[in-house]
Design a protein around this motif. Structure first.
Motif, short mmCIF file in Angstrom:
data_model
loop_
_atom_site.label_atom_id
_atom_site.label_comp_id
_atom_site.label_asym_id
_atom_site.label_seq_id
_atom_site.Cartn_x
_atom_site.Cartn_y
_atom_site.Cartn_z
N GLU A 305 0.86 -1.20 0.00
CA GLU A 305 0.00 0.00 0.00
C GLU A 305 0.89 1.24 0.00
N TYR A 306 0.74 2.06 -1.04
CA TYR A 306 1.62 3.21 -1.24
C TYR A 306 0.81 4.44 -1.62
N PRO A 307 1.31 5.64 -1.33
CA PRO A 307 0.71 6.83 -1.93
C PRO A 307 0.91 6.75 -3.45
N PRO A 308 -0.10 7.06 -4.24
CA PRO A 308 0.06 6.96 -5.70
C PRO A 308 0.89 8.08 -6.30
N GLY A 309 1.14 9.13 -5.53
CA GLY A 309 1.92 10.25 -6.03
C GLY A 309 1.25 10.89 -7.25
N SER A 310 2.06 11.39 -8.16
CA SER A 310 1.53 12.16 -9.29
C SER A 310 0.72 11.33 -10.28
N THR A 311 0.79 10.00 -10.21
CA THR A 311 -0.07 9.20 -11.10
C THR A 311 -1.55 9.47 -10.81
N PHE A 312 -1.84 9.91 -9.58
CA PHE A 312 -3.22 10.18 -9.18
C PHE A 312 -3.76 11.46 -9.81
N LYS A 313 -2.88 12.27 -10.36
CA LYS A 313 -3.32 13.52 -10.99
C LYS A 313 -4.26 13.28 -12.16
N VAL A 314 -4.10 12.14 -12.83
CA VAL A 314 -4.99 11.85 -13.97
C VAL A 314 -6.43 11.61 -13.49
N ILE A 315 -6.58 11.01 -12.31
CA ILE A 315 -7.92 10.78 -11.76
C ILE A 315 -8.55 12.10 -11.35
N ASN A 316 -7.79 12.94 -10.66
CA ASN A 316 -8.33 14.25 -10.26
C ASN A 316 -8.69 15.09 -11.48
#
Length: 587
Positions: A305-316
């Motif tokens: 379990e990790y923070p997704p970091g900048s990959t999560f920007k696509v979801i936002n």
């Protein structure tokens, strides 16, 4: 007269009693099989016939799990008499202290029921032991199969076998003490398919426990039914290449076919050889693996379990587009920092200051996504309403909940509900600035690699996914679980995905992109790098990608622990894996 009548009554009574006894004797000796067995139990041996476990193949029918003949030594403690333990121990190469411990364990389990004394001895040892078996009443051999794993780095994928525990024996009478069952991976998830059905052979034995033939010519025997063969979704060559890419690293790779949710490769590093957890030395080897500080038994692809970091920007970005708080034609001026409070800011790295959505994804501009996260929150009357709506969008991507895949183990990750912040800060005492780190995939947010690979598949499909799964077909079954074949949709409309995909394409194919690589341009890869802050050490390197841009065939997520920037390690590894996929396809 009275005496004659009395005599007749007595005579009739004895005749009636005699008839009853004769009828009962006829029933016992001729009609009732139960008594027949009871009389012969002292010369009968009931041998459980273990089924041959099903085989496992990769998607191209290459064998990845097979069987090899072996033998278990079975003991029925009540039948054990005085024996020469030295001869016994020398026959199977064990110590006397082990003999005593194993026999006591069997007695504790049951004096009357059979249990496994020694598991999976080889054919040569078994032949030597069989010659002396008459010296060891209460012991006999049972033919079984030993699992063979020809590929040494499939431990997390295939799993391994372990001895059944008392809880499982109570839940399922299929198992007896000493039986083996799947503990993890495919071996555990598809245990009921792979294990088959046990049979029974009733044999006549002499006073020396030597077989004299079948009882009643095998009339009461039942055959064991072998387990079902499985064809997995794995490409073994791609899997082996993924293991090579992660050699000497801590991390994981998950590759999915977005068209159907089939897992093409699932790598967790360090790995372990499942062969070492098979046979006589499995317990010793298991302890070594468990005590290894690099945690080779920990499946990072499913449990990390990790923070997704900048990959999560696509979801936002997609959520903001859906909620109409982000205009793809508008530009934002990035000056290197985003102040979310008077003296608190989120920093950015150097890039062209004027950016739109596509540029922001390409450069991974933190202030752009912080700004749009706040704009989204400002659309709602309260922060709680905004968050709950955002939460619903995020969960539709399969984040914060079980994937419901066909693996035995997994974790949800972490996606806090609004109540978490209400309890921590107090109702109406928090807003977008309080959780601004969520805009760039940090904060309380945690995600597993398989979840992030599924996010990549959703973007590749422009809004839908199939639950990732590891089995393609099961022998003699028309289809797999419908959970894996039903299309599922996220909450973002299809038309919004093209804008995010353009940015992801530029990440890999534009000279200023964070994962630029001119050598792989022909594969039309779309990707997004990420760097997750790690309070326990160096940052984690992350990358998601799919290819080709149109009609995608592979979607991936790569996590490399403590490796720094996503562009440094995760992106090159991910792009190499995608390149390998197409090279294998073209062969």
């Amino acid at each position: 007269m009275k005496n004659a009548l009395r005599k007749n009554v007595v005579a009739l009574f004895f005749i009636a009693v005699s008839l009853i006894f004769l009828v009962k004797l006829f029933y016992i000796q001729v009609l009732n099989e139960e008594y027949k067995f009871s009389a012969k139990n002292n010369v009968l041996r009931y041998d459980v016939l273990q089924p041959v476990r099903g085989l496992v193949f990769d998607r191209d029918s290459n064998l990845i799990v097979s069987n090899q003949p072996a033998f278990d030594i079975i003991v029925v403690p009540r039948e054990v008499t005085k024996i020469d333990t030295t001869v016994f121990c020398n026959s199977i190469n064990i110590q006397k202290v082990d003999f005593i411990e194993k026999l006591n364990s069997a007695i504790e389990y049951s004096k009357y029921r059979e249990s496994i004394f020694e598991k999976q001895i080889d054919a040569i040892t078994a032949a030597n032991f069989r010659e002396k078996l008459y010296q060891f009443p209460g012991f006999y051999l049972r033919k079984v199969t030993k699992r063979i794993y020809p590929h040494k780095n499939l431990g997390h994928l295939i799993g391994f076998m372990g001895e059944v525990n008392s809880k499982k024996m109570k839940e399922d009478d299929f198992y007896i003490k000493g039986d083996l069952l799947g503990v993890s991976g495919i071996e555990a998830s598809y245990e009921n398919k792979l294990r088959g059905e046990k049979g029974m052979s009733i044999r006549l034995v002499d006073v020396h426990n030597r077989t004299q033939g079948k009882f009643n010519n095998g009339e009461y025997d039942t055959l064991a039914i072998r387990g079902k063969n499985l064809i997995s979704t794995i490409d073994i060559e791609l899997q082996k290449y993924g293991n090579q890419l992660l050699y000497d690293k801590l991390g994981s790779i998950v590759a999915i076919n977005p068209k159907n949710g089939e897992i093409l490769s699932l790598v967790s590093s360090p790995n372990f050889d499942p062969e070492k957890l098979s046979g006589k030395n499995r317990s010793k080897n298991y302890k070594k693996l468990i005590n290894n500080r690099t945690k080779p038994m920990f499946n990072r692809a499913l449990l990390g379990e990790y923070p997704p970091g900048s990959t999560f920007k696509v979801i936002n970005s997609l959520i903001c587009l859906q909620e109409k708080t982000l205009n793809v034609n508008n530009f934002y001026n990035c000056d290197g920092k985003y102040f979310f409070e008077k003296d608190r800011s989120v920093k950015c790295h150097k890039h062209t200051s004027k950016v739109n959505l596509s540029d922001a994804i390409k450069y991974s501009c933190n202030p752009f996504f912080c700004e749009n996260f706040e704009k989204y929150f400002n659309k709602f009357d309260t922060s709680e309403k905004a968050y709950k709506n955002w939460f619903a969008h995020v969960t539709s991507f399969g984040i914060g909940d079980w994937m419901n895949n066909d693996f035995f183990s997994g974790r949800k990750g972490l996606l806090p509900k609004a109540d978490y912040y209400n309890n921590y800060y107090g109702e109406n005492n928090w807003n977008s600035s309080t959780i601004i780190s969520m805009s760039i995939g940090q904060g309380e947010l945690l995600i597993t690699p398989i979840q992030l690979a599924n996010v990549s598949a959703i973007i590749a499909n422009r809004g839908f996914f199939y639950t990732p799964h590891i089995i393609k077909t099961i022998e003699n079954e028309l289809s797999i679980d419908s959970n894996f074949t039903n299309k599922k949709f996220c909450s973002v409309n299809k038309e919004h995905f093209k804008y995010v995909i353009e940015g992801m394409f530029d990440v890999v194919n534009s000279k200023n992109g964070t994962a630029y690589n001119a050598e792989i341009a022909r594969f039309n890869i779309c990707g997004k790098t990420g760097t997750a802050q790690n309070p326990h050490g160096d940052d984690h390197s992350i990358y998601i990608a799919f290819a080709p841009k149109n009609n995608p065939e592979i979607a991936i997520a790569v996590f490399i622990e403590n490796a720094g920037w996503g562009s440094k390690w995760a992106a090159p590894i991910g792009n190499n894996l995608i390149q390998k996929y197409f090279e294998l396809k073209d062969k």
